[in-house]
Design an enzyme around this catalytic site. Structure first.
Site, PDB file in Angstrom:
ATOM      1  CB  SER A  61      38.551  46.511  36.839  1.00  0.00           C
ATOM      2  OG  SER A  61      38.352  45.782  38.067  1.00  0.00           O
ATOM      3  CG  LEU A  88      32.402  47.296  32.790  1.00  0.00           C
ATOM      4  CD1 LEU A  88      31.113  46.532  32.942  1.00  0.00           C
ATOM      5  CD2 LEU A  88      32.427  47.702  31.471  1.00  0.00           C
ATOM      6  CG  HIS A 115      45.255  36.632  43.403  1.00  0.00           C
ATOM      7  ND1 HIS A 115      44.176  36.409  44.160  1.00  0.00           N
ATOM      8  CD2 HIS A 115      44.700  37.810  42.665  1.00  0.00           C
ATOM      9  CE1 HIS A 115      42.856  37.389  43.816  1.00  0.00           C
ATOM     10  NE2 HIS A 115      43.432  38.090  43.078  1.00  0.00           N
ATOM     11  CE1 TYR A 172      39.144  38.083  44.305  1.00  0.00           C
ATOM     12  CE2 TYR A 172      38.025  36.926  42.751  1.00  0.00           C
ATOM     13  CZ  TYR A 172      39.019  37.723  43.069  1.00  0.00           C
ATOM     14  OH  TYR A 172      39.797  38.184  42.020  1.00  0.00           O
ATOM     15  NE  ARG A 187      39.390  48.144  41.296  1.00  0.00           N
ATOM     16  CZ  ARG A 187      39.738  47.016  41.497  1.00  0.00           C
ATOM     17  NH1 ARG A 187      38.765  45.894  41.512  1.00  0.00           N
ATOM     18  NH2 ARG A 187      41.159  46.610  41.431  1.00  0.00           N
ATOM     19  N   GLY A 188      33.068  49.295  37.222  1.00  0.00           N
ATOM     20  CA  GLY A 188      31.854  49.751  37.241  1.00  0.00           C
ATOM     21  C   GLY A 188      31.643  51.259  36.763  1.00  0.00           C
TER      22      GLY A 188
END
Length: 335
Positions: A213, A215, A133, A64, A217-218
């Site tokens: 994630s 959710l 990762h 990130y 990704r929202g």
């Protein structure tokens, strides 16, 4: 610090709050805003507010930024390091110019280089939970685990995790050194780990499940009713789940989840988080805003009955096609 329900993550002794904080969206990746514009001051305020409420489990990665996110987390925790449980990840190769090379690297020499860089960025002497990762398919997982076991002995890493790996890889890795957690995408809209039996493998081996994630990704927040609702350069616009006909189908399913949340007097996001916790996972919803971190932490106190869980899962039964979670290249990186 306020009381928040604490849980054992895996069977190696790591205790974390029932919900963590995903920090990815707090910085850009390769110059792009992944989830809309980020503001450093607000991001740091979100981390501090989370801690006040007992939410001290932070999830970051060297990818990130690259590296910017770990530096931001380092800034936020400065002078208060021991209050936090920090998870970071390595694997997407980053060169000495701090650029992504496009490779995944799990070789011993690279893992050592990556951990030293992350320790420096985070301003800490140890990382609580260090994940690979993505699997480096050209390096045996046993080799990567050997160096991670050495880092545990040296005190640079306390617990070891993997991300987006198969049951076969989990078993091979566990034979070298105990795994504390496996991180994967898991939500009402993404349950492939149940279909492939990964959750059964984790239960059998006493490994914790960290759900990123949770959710969708929202999407489960209900804020996005059409593709144009995603910010202009938002990477969700390129995900098969949120394109064309599939997006419309997923919106219909979301409508039923929203109705259920309304009846319970909570938001659809809180219902989705409560479901993930009820399924035995530790969700790490990402946010860079104080109000959302507060709402997410409240969700840890929501109890769902068996009837409610069954009702939720009948809206999106296992096997429902909701679209791939990454583009073709992203899907190939999953073990």
């Amino acid at each position: 610090m306020s009381e928040i329900k604490k849980v054992s993550l895996g069977s190696q002794g790591l205790i974390v709050p029932a919900v963590g904080l995903g920090c990815m969206g707090m910085t850009t990746i390769a110059g792009a805003d992944i989830y809309g514009k980020a503001d450093e001051a607000e991001a740091i305020a979100t981390i501090h507010r989370s801690l006040e409420l007992g939410g001290n489990f932070l999830d970051t990665a060297d990818l990130y930024g690259p590296l910017l996110n770990e530096r931001l987390v380092g800034k936020a925790i400065k002078g208060n390091r021991e209050q936090y449980v920090i998870a970071s990840k390595f694997g997407f190769e980053i060169n000495d110019e701090e650029q992504l090379t496009g490779k995944i690297n799990g070789r011993k020499s690279y893992v050592r280089k990556a951990v030293e860089r992350s320790l420096q960025n985070l301003g800490t002497e140890y990382i609580d939970l260090y994940y690979q990762h993505r699997l480096d398919k050209s390096t045996p997982i046993e080799e990567t685990m050997e160096v991670l076991a050495e880092l545990v002995k040296e005190g640079k890493v306390k617990y070891v995790g993997l991300s987006e790996v198969s049951s076969d890889t989990i078993r091979k890795a566990s034979a070298v050194h105990p795994l504390t957690a496996v991180q994967t995408e898991y939500s009402l809209f993404e349950r492939s780990l149940e279909e492939t039996g990964i959750n059964d493998t984790l239960d059998e081996l006493g490994i914790g499940l960290v759900a990123y994630s949770p959710l969708g990704r929202g999407f489960l927040s209900g804020q996005f009713k059409k593709v144009e609702d995603f910010p202009e350069h938002d990477f969700r616009r390129s995900l098969p789940k949120y394109m064309g006909e599939q997006f419309q189908k997923n919106l219909e399913l979301l409508g039923e989840i929203e109705n259920m949340a309304k009846l319970k007097g909570i938001s659809s996001s809180q219902l989705a988080i409560a479901w993930t916790i009820a399924k035995g996972a530790v969700p790490i919803p990402g946010t860079k805003r104080v109000k959302y971190v507060e709402q997410n932490i409240v969700a840890t106190n929501i109890e769902l009955t068996k009837a409610e869980l069954d009702q939720l899962e009948s809206i999106i039964p296992l096997g429902t096609l909701t679209g791939d979670r990454y583009d073709a290249a992203g899907m190939q990186a999953i073990d």
